[in-house]
Write a protein that holds these residues in place. Structure first.
Motif, mmCIF file in Angstrom:
data_model
loop_
_atom_site.group_PDB
_atom_site.id
_atom_site.type_symbol
_atom_site.label_atom_id
_atom_site.label_comp_id
_atom_site.label_asym_id
_atom_site.label_seq_id
_atom_site.Cartn_x
_atom_site.Cartn_y
_atom_site.Cartn_z
ATOM 1 N N VAL A 342 0.843 -1.207 0.000
ATOM 2 C CA VAL A 342 0.000 0.000 0.000
ATOM 3 C C VAL A 342 0.872 1.249 0.000
ATOM 4 C CG1 VAL A 342 -1.695 1.307 1.325
ATOM 5 C CG2 VAL A 342 -1.954 -1.147 1.098
ATOM 6 N N GLU A 343 1.985 1.220 0.789
ATOM 7 C CA GLU A 343 2.903 2.362 0.830
ATOM 8 C C GLU A 343 3.501 2.621 -0.551
ATOM 9 O OE1 GLU A 343 5.413 5.444 2.136
ATOM 10 O OE2 GLU A 343 3.627 4.543 3.011
ATOM 11 N N LEU A 344 3.881 1.539 -1.266
ATOM 12 C CA LEU A 344 4.431 1.707 -2.614
ATOM 13 C C LEU A 344 3.379 2.267 -3.566
ATOM 14 C CD1 LEU A 344 6.513 -1.592 -2.937
ATOM 15 C CD2 LEU A 344 7.369 0.711 -2.498
ATOM 16 N N ARG A 345 2.133 1.786 -3.426
ATOM 17 C CA ARG A 345 1.061 2.316 -4.289
ATOM 18 C C ARG A 345 0.867 3.813 -4.053
ATOM 19 N NH1 ARG A 345 -2.007 -1.920 -6.537
ATOM 20 N NH2 ARG A 345 -1.986 -3.907 -5.400
ATOM 21 N N LEU A 346 0.781 4.208 -2.775
ATOM 22 C CA LEU A 346 0.527 5.622 -2.455
ATOM 23 C C LEU A 346 1.703 6.503 -2.850
ATOM 24 C CD1 LEU A 346 -1.209 5.217 1.026
ATOM 25 C CD2 LEU A 346 -2.284 5.579 -1.189
ATOM 26 N N LYS A 348 3.824 5.902 -5.287
ATOM 27 C CA LYS A 348 3.764 6.013 -6.743
ATOM 28 C C LYS A 348 2.674 7.009 -7.164
ATOM 29 C CE LYS A 348 4.594 4.760 -11.041
ATOM 30 N NZ LYS A 348 5.878 5.050 -11.719
ATOM 31 N N ALA A 349 1.515 6.939 -6.483
ATOM 32 C CA ALA A 349 0.425 7.868 -6.812
ATOM 33 C C ALA A 349 0.850 9.310 -6.549
ATOM 34 C CB ALA A 349 -0.811 7.515 -5.986
ATOM 35 N N LYS A 350 1.552 9.541 -5.451
ATOM 36 C CA LYS A 350 2.039 10.900 -5.137
ATOM 37 C C LYS A 350 2.968 11.395 -6.234
ATOM 38 C CE LYS A 350 4.830 13.262 -1.638
ATOM 39 N NZ LYS A 350 6.100 13.260 -2.367
ATOM 40 N N ALA A 351 3.865 10.500 -6.706
ATOM 41 C CA ALA A 351 4.790 10.899 -7.760
ATOM 42 C C ALA A 351 4.039 11.238 -9.048
ATOM 43 C CB ALA A 351 5.798 9.777 -8.002
ATOM 44 N N LEU A 352 3.025 10.448 -9.378
ATOM 45 C CA LEU A 352 2.235 10.721 -10.589
ATOM 46 C C LEU A 352 1.513 12.060 -10.481
ATOM 47 C CD1 LEU A 352 0.770 7.170 -11.281
ATOM 48 C CD2 LEU A 352 2.586 8.330 -12.539
ATOM 49 N N ARG A 357 1.036 13.658 -14.927
ATOM 50 C CA ARG A 357 0.902 12.843 -16.140
ATOM 51 C C ARG A 357 -0.476 12.223 -16.307
ATOM 52 N NH1 ARG A 357 6.620 9.437 -16.344
ATOM 53 N NH2 ARG A 357 8.029 11.259 -16.444
ATOM 54 N N SER A 358 -1.312 12.326 -15.302
ATOM 55 C CA SER A 358 -2.641 11.716 -15.373
ATOM 56 C C SER A 358 -3.703 12.789 -15.492
ATOM 57 C CB SER A 358 -2.894 10.848 -14.139
ATOM 58 O OG SER A 358 -1.977 9.788 -14.083
ATOM 59 N N SER A 359 -4.821 12.400 -16.089
ATOM 60 C CA SER A 359 -5.886 13.366 -16.337
ATOM 61 C C SER A 359 -6.771 13.606 -15.124
ATOM 62 C CB SER A 359 -6.746 12.889 -17.511
ATOM 63 O OG SER A 359 -7.309 11.616 -17.220
ATOM 64 N N SER A 360 -6.799 12.668 -14.167
ATOM 65 C CA SER A 360 -7.683 12.781 -13.018
ATOM 66 C C SER A 360 -7.124 11.980 -11.861
ATOM 67 C CB SER A 360 -9.094 12.291 -13.372
ATOM 68 O OG SER A 360 -9.064 10.908 -13.632
ATOM 69 N N VAL A 361 -7.671 12.253 -10.667
ATOM 70 C CA VAL A 361 -7.275 11.501 -9.474
ATOM 71 C C VAL A 361 -7.705 10.037 -9.618
ATOM 72 C CG1 VAL A 361 -7.649 11.251 -6.998
ATOM 73 C CG2 VAL A 361 -7.324 13.524 -7.985
ATOM 74 N N LYS A 362 -8.878 9.800 -10.217
ATOM 75 C CA LYS A 362 -9.339 8.424 -10.407
ATOM 76 C C LYS A 362 -8.366 7.633 -11.263
ATOM 77 C CE LYS A 362 -13.174 5.719 -12.260
ATOM 78 N NZ LYS A 362 -14.487 5.762 -12.937
ATOM 79 N N ALA A 363 -7.852 8.287 -12.342
ATOM 80 C CA ALA A 363 -6.905 7.606 -13.218
ATOM 81 C C ALA A 363 -5.619 7.273 -12.478
ATOM 82 C CB ALA A 363 -6.606 8.483 -14.430
ATOM 83 N N VAL A 364 -5.191 8.166 -11.588
ATOM 84 C CA VAL A 364 -3.988 7.891 -10.796
ATOM 85 C C VAL A 364 -4.211 6.655 -9.924
ATOM 86 C CG1 VAL A 364 -2.494 8.758 -8.973
ATOM 87 C CG2 VAL A 364 -3.219 10.272 -10.812
ATOM 88 N N GLY A 365 -5.395 6.580 -9.249
ATOM 89 C CA GLY A 365 -5.679 5.427 -8.404
ATOM 90 C C GLY A 365 -5.685 4.132 -9.194
ATOM 91 N N GLU A 366 -6.278 4.152 -10.381
ATOM 92 C CA GLU A 366 -6.310 2.929 -11.192
ATOM 93 C C GLU A 366 -4.919 2.535 -11.653
ATOM 94 O OE1 GLU A 366 -9.006 3.996 -14.269
ATOM 95 O OE2 GLU A 366 -10.813 3.584 -13.072
ATOM 96 N N THR A 367 -4.054 3.529 -11.906
ATOM 97 C CA THR A 367 -2.686 3.235 -12.341
ATOM 98 C C THR A 367 -1.905 2.482 -11.277
ATOM 99 O OG1 THR A 367 -2.693 5.213 -13.729
ATOM 100 C CG2 THR A 367 -0.550 4.257 -13.201
ATOM 101 N N VAL A 368 -2.207 2.767 -10.009
ATOM 102 C CA VAL A 368 -1.481 2.105 -8.911
ATOM 103 C C VAL A 368 -2.294 0.965 -8.311
ATOM 104 C CG1 VAL A 368 -0.164 4.172 -8.385
ATOM 105 C CG2 VAL A 368 -2.317 3.759 -7.192
ATOM 106 N N GLY A 369 -3.359 0.532 -8.980
ATOM 107 C CA GLY A 369 -4.079 -0.661 -8.544
ATOM 108 C C GLY A 369 -5.139 -0.424 -7.493
ATOM 109 N N ILE A 370 -5.591 0.830 -7.285
ATOM 110 C CA ILE A 370 -6.663 1.112 -6.335
ATOM 111 C C ILE A 370 -7.823 1.693 -7.137
ATOM 112 C CG2 ILE A 370 -7.325 2.302 -4.223
ATOM 113 C CD1 ILE A 370 -4.421 2.477 -3.464
ATOM 114 N N ASN A 371 -8.809 0.857 -7.446
ATOM 115 C CA ASN A 371 -9.884 1.264 -8.351
ATOM 116 C C ASN A 371 -11.023 1.982 -7.660
ATOM 117 O OD1 ASN A 371 -8.455 0.075 -10.442
ATOM 118 N ND2 ASN A 371 -9.494 -1.893 -10.228
ATOM 119 N N ASN A 372 -11.074 1.932 -6.334
ATOM 120 C CA ASN A 372 -12.147 2.601 -5.581
ATOM 121 C C ASN A 372 -11.704 4.024 -5.251
ATOM 122 O OD1 ASN A 372 -13.856 3.564 -3.471
ATOM 123 N ND2 ASN A 372 -14.553 1.473 -3.178
#
Length: 393
Positions: A342-346, A348-352, A357-372
């Motif tokens: 989870v720490e690696l996902r978050l 990575k999301a912070k870096a994105l 590079r992403s169009s939305s916060v939702k897209a960032v979450g999906e990129t790191v494997g958190i779809n909700n």
């Protein structure tokens, strides 16, 4: 029928590692597993999986920590506490047995009086004969015994009864189990409250509270003399009060802006400090541990976008035992493997978000494997102190 039916990930289970199986009194099987809490319908063979975002303590349960009580409650231990539930609360064709305590409190301009009563599945509570100086009514709902209670919200409607008509005067929704009714005028009201789950379903019946505030009775002739005198200076008084009120609001808003600005600056500094701490910890690792941890991180990075990242596969690829793997990750990161993922996902999301590079916060979450999105926003704020949407801006 003398045949064996196999159920595994191919048939819809989230994992093949199951730790306990209990049958409830309604014909369902409840199974704790390596990934989520599973409910299996023996008649239809339907599988429903509850995850951390649905309210359970942790996706990974313990192997030997589980119990079924005589009253029908099930208890499943995990690495983050115990998930307790009663299976009757999850039946679509029967009313939930959850009891929600209701505390009613009204405050007047001359003092405070507190009523306490109990609501069990919609029995009306009659709160009548309030004094005419009642100005505030606070209601607080309290509940327990099912794991989604901390995700309930209150939906309420306040209607005023005028002769034979019902006029809605206020509607709203509360997520902190508290309803505050301000400046109610004398009259008769009906307050209807619903307890709503995260998935939009209602728990129990509607709570109906009858409220009646007496009309003030003034019979002394001196009252009308005072009213006549006050009318003379009412216009001037109102203008003066309005001016002072606007000035106070301006001061309050300026103080609020200053306070919120300081909070944002402090949270940004906290993020920087945490990053420095992590970097310092990495420098202290010896070369062998650093290479081992980097290998684990690389394996996770390659599969980071997969929301069903399967930890046993990673352990197998690392060519180590489950016990040694858990001990090594805990020693090097002071986290469990799931927490570190989870720490690696978050991170990575912070870096994105920083790179834009992403169009939305939702897209960032999906990129790191958190779809909700809601679950992603909550975990991101817990980790970095701000919502990803605010950080994105």
């Amino acid at each position: 029928e003398n045949k064996i039916i196999r159920y595994n990930k191919n048939e819809g289970l989230p994992t093949n590692n199951l730790y306990s199986v209990y049958e409830d009194r309604y014909g369902y099987l409840w199974m704790s597993s390596f990934r989520g809490l599973i409910r299996f319908n023996k008649k239809t063979h339907d599988i429903q999986v509850f995850y951390e975002e649905d309210g359970i303590c942790e996706n990974e349960f313990n192997r030997i920590s589980h119990h079924q009580a005589a009253d029908g409650y099930l208890y499943f231990g995990s690495q983050n506490g115990v998930t307790a539930l009663h299976s009757s609360s999850f039946l679509a064709d029967s009313a939930p047995t959850t009891k929600l305590g209701l505390e009613l409190k009204h405050t007047t301009v001359v003092g405070e009086v507190i009523w306490k009563d109990y609501w069990d599945n919609g029995e009306p509570i009659d709160l009548t004969a309030l004094p005419p100086d009642t100005r505030i009514i606070d209601l607080t709902i309290k509940g327990a015994n099912v794991f989604w209670v901390d995700q309930l919200s209150l939906r309420y409607t306040l209607a005023r009864l005028v002769h034979s008509d019902t006029i809605t005067v206020r509607e709203g929704e509360s997520s902190d189990y508290r309803i505050e009714l301000l400046d109610l005028q004398p009259g008769t009201y009906q307050l209807r409250v619903q307890a709503i789950q995260k998935n939009g379903k209602q728990i129990g019946e509607d709570l109906i509270v009858s409220i009646h505030i007496h009309q003030p009775t003034y019979h002394h002739p001196f009252f009308w003399v005072v009213v006549s005198v006050l009318l003379i200076g009412s216009v001037w008084g109102i203008l003066q009060w309005r001016t002072l009120h606007l000035q106070r609001q301006k001061l309050v808003l300026e103080a609020l802006v200053k306070e919120r600005t300081q909070e944002v600056l402090q949270k940004q500094q906290t993020i920087v400090d945490q990053s420095q701490v992590i970097e310092s910890m990495r420098r202290l690792l010896n070369q062998q541990d650093e290479e081992w941890l980097q290998r684990f991180q690389q394996i996770v990075d390659h599969r980071l976008a997969d929301p069903t990242l399967y930890l046993p596969d990673i352990i197998e690829e690392m060519n180590t035992s489950r016990t040694l793997f858990y001990e090594k990750v805990k020693q090097l990161t002071n986290m469990t493997p799931n927490q570190y993922i989870v720490e690696l996902r978050l991170t990575k999301a912070k870096a994105l978000l920083e790179q834009g590079r992403s169009s939305s916060v939702k897209a960032v979450g999906e990129t790191v494997g958190i779809n909700n999105p809601k679950y992603f926003s909550r975990r991101f704020k817990e980790r970095f102190g701000v919502l990803p949407s605010a950080y994105f801006k």
